[in-house]
Design an enzyme around this catalytic site. Sequence first.
Site, short mmCIF file in Angstrom:
data_model
loop_
_atom_site.label_atom_id
_atom_site.label_comp_id
_atom_site.label_asym_id
_atom_site.label_seq_id
_atom_site.Cartn_x
_atom_site.Cartn_y
_atom_site.Cartn_z
N LYS A 14 0.85 -1.20 0.00
CA LYS A 14 0.00 0.00 0.00
C LYS A 14 0.88 1.24 0.00
CE LYS A 14 -3.93 1.89 2.68
NZ LYS A 14 -4.73 1.71 3.91
N SER A 54 -9.65 1.75 3.06
CA SER A 54 -8.78 2.49 2.17
C SER A 54 -7.74 1.64 1.43
CB SER A 54 -8.05 3.58 2.97
OG SER A 54 -7.17 2.98 3.90
N SER A 83 -9.74 -0.57 7.24
CA SER A 83 -9.15 -0.38 5.92
C SER A 83 -8.44 -1.59 5.32
CB SER A 83 -8.18 0.81 5.94
OG SER A 83 -8.90 2.02 5.89
#
Lengths: 484, 475
Positions: free
Chosen positions: A78, A153, A177
């Site tokens: 990420k 996210s 997330s």
Amino acid sequence: MELFSLSISELRSMIDKGEVSASEVTASVFRRINAVEGRIKAYVTLTGDKAGEMAEKAGGEIAAGRKKPLSGIPMAIKDNMCTKGILTTCASKILSNFIPPYESTVTTKLAANGYVLTGKTNLDEFAMGSSTENSGLHETSNPWDIERIPGGSSGGSAAAVAADECIAALGSDTGGSIRQPAALCGVVGLKPTYGRVSRYGLVAFASSLDQIGPITKNVSDSALLLNIISGRDRFDSTSAPVEAPDFTSFIGKDIKGLKIGIPKEYFIEGMDPEVDKSVKNAVRKLESLGAIPVEVSLPHTGYAVATYYVLATSEASSNLARYDGVKYGFRAEAGELMEMYMKTRAQGFGAEVKRRIMLGTFTLSSGYYDAYYRKAQQVRTLIKKDFDDVFGLVDLVVTPTTPTPAFKFGEKTADPMQMYLADIFTISVNLAGVPAISIPCGFTSGNLPVGLQMIGKHFDEGTILKAAYAYEQSTEWHMRKPDL
Amino acid sequence: MKYEVVIGLEVHAQMLTDTKIFCGCSTKFGSGPNTQTCPVCIGMPGVLPVFNKKALEFVIRTGLAMNCDISAYSRFARKNYFYPDLPKGYQISQYEHPICEHGHIEIVLDDKIRRIGITRIHMEEDAGKNIHEGAGNYSFVDLNRTGVPLMEIVSEPDIRSPEEASEYMKKIRAILRYLGVCDGNMEEGSLRCDANVSVRPEGQNEFGTRAEVKNINSFRFVEKALEYEIKRQIKRVENGDTIIQETRLWNSAKGVTESMRSKEEAHDYRYFPEPDLAPIIPDRAWIDEIKSSLPELPDAKRARFVSGFGLPEYDADLLTSERSLAGWFEEAVGAGGQPKAVSNWINGELSRLLNDTNQTIDACPLRPEHLADMLKLIDNGTISGKIAKTVFKEMYVSGKDAETIVKEKGLLQISDESAIEKAVDDIIANHPNEVERFRAGEEKLLGFFVGQVMKATKGKANPKILNELLKKKLT
């Protein structure tokens, strides 16, 4: 069977037996990326050249008999975890040119274990959001239906794993997330106990809630990655001095007599009936495997979203103050200092980030602190106590991960409250600091994945992994692949 | 009307740790801009602070020395504001749970002891420095100082005059230097002070509205800045104007305080507990260990000097202002020097010489035992007190002992009565007028004759013998 579609453990045995090389695996993954990335857009930055080098190095090490658990395994990270010399943007314009001169602890550990970096994945800007629509760069599609969001996210990481654009990925989870996008993309996402994994190098959103964890194709890969990334780190004072067990040792153990709590507050009105049905079926499946379901109560659940949005935004308003145009990142041209600050932040941050900075600035303000921040901390203590009480009765708590399956682009962007409610089942876990996993537990009639959340005691990821694996092996949800 | 002055001081002291408070960078002063920085202290994304335990030890030492309670639970907090020299956009400081509270120190003024309360001592990181010269329309930022550990020592509003404030600062500095936790250099900024000042009519219980005076960056300015501010406030009150709660800056060039910002413009720092650092729960056994390792502190030493050596409070206070000065004194006394005499020589000649040569007591070329030996030479009549000053200076310059100097320079006191008598006879013979006037009752002329004889003997005549001879011969 294409190499890119396999799990870490499957590839591990093939590579170790010499059936395929590390470079072949990496090449296969990049072929897949070339084929589907145009539709998914999971990545912010692809690191093909670097991946090639890392794969070659891994191949060399394997040949030299220095094989490591991740030797030659292509993974996506990420884009809020710092990677030395590689753009780390947090999907924000304000960091659009930021190349860290240092490496996060988690990626340092992955590298020490031989992983191959495929690239950095998309996210809601600074990890603020539940659909990856808040990315300042582009949207990411759900591989199961490219008209729909992948969750957020960590939407890029979950989509990349689901679309076989990597073998596994790391995400970060502040209010859901990792688990929410894993659920919406039909993969496995684990948020470890707060303090289990070092946050050094993870760009902070809300420091007391953020935690890094694996997103994988199955439960045993999750256990394997947790083994690697766990542990006290002298660069993170909030990483816990707690011995990490071998998490893979929990894989394959039976769950007879395991008490699983079913909190009544998590089966609410407005929940998608197909999600409700899938989760209840999953509970029955667990029961058939020997687990004992017990109805329990987490009475302060209703306050979790409000508590979260006070605390997380308060911390965020301070954590994001460093993006001021002075030292690195985007700077707007201006005549004097105050104007430079204002223009830089006005132009550099997206709408949701600004909304949260304003919220957090307000809740910390003199005269409001007691009513908001302090009160929220008190409620947080009660929410934590809810879990402590329940874990006096049961070994594990089982809930839906999300109230609905993946929604369409734009469906909730107009109403922030609706978007915030997408995390209603995952937020309490971060407030309490306990670990939780999301695993696939079914599909809707529209062929959208549904996630089952299992929540454990502090530092008891082992029990979660044991139950998750037992369930996974008795179903075939994790074997399904999106049609791309 | 008479006014009472109320002053509280906030003192910032840079700790003498080798490394910064939250990273491993050096704290050395004077290196090239931004050469002592790392991702942590320049606030890069994703980095985390790690607390330097040495800083905790230093502040606990200070707290114990200032009679504070050491908190069983202490926390860092973030103080949020934007400024280019503050790379994270917040300063890690302490707010609700400081490490030390409820202490006091003692100051001596007019031979009287006053107790000044210490509200709290907390830890924080220093900010960097903005440099406006040489950058054209821009400014440079040097982050070498960012993250240097500071302690902030906050007094109760117990101080009643600029002199007390000055004594308080001196005592704080003395204690910090005794402990070795801060070098106490105000000019280099390692010791800084802000003052909260208000005035109220004598007898009134409520405090007047206060102004905060910042930028008092030299010992000389502590009294000056406060005197100015007090006069300013009294004048306003007497003119019927109200005092505005505000922050004022001391302008040392103009010798005035100037308004910087009003209460309405004051920052809202939005303090909240620092989530990146665990609460501090100091180990009790460790605190006891620190306590037992504390050196004897200025107040205890002062009391001991008064009771043990019979010194006046004033002398004892001066001598104990520096640990090494007190040590020098004790060595001289230990070598046989009479305490009050040693004190007089230290506070007189020695401090003047040190000042003139810009030296500190640590680098004093004169050995304490040499002073003691010199005092013996005075006592046994080998040299006169007057000659001793010359000898002392020579000892200071050359590092030689008194006896050697007396021999080399022929400074031996003339105690041979016949030799002095001859000089006396000559002077009497040469000054018949003065002799007559003296005999007529002008007794102050004795000094004239002493002076003349001393001049003739190059100051070496034994003053006691000389006095006796003169009295005998003149009457």
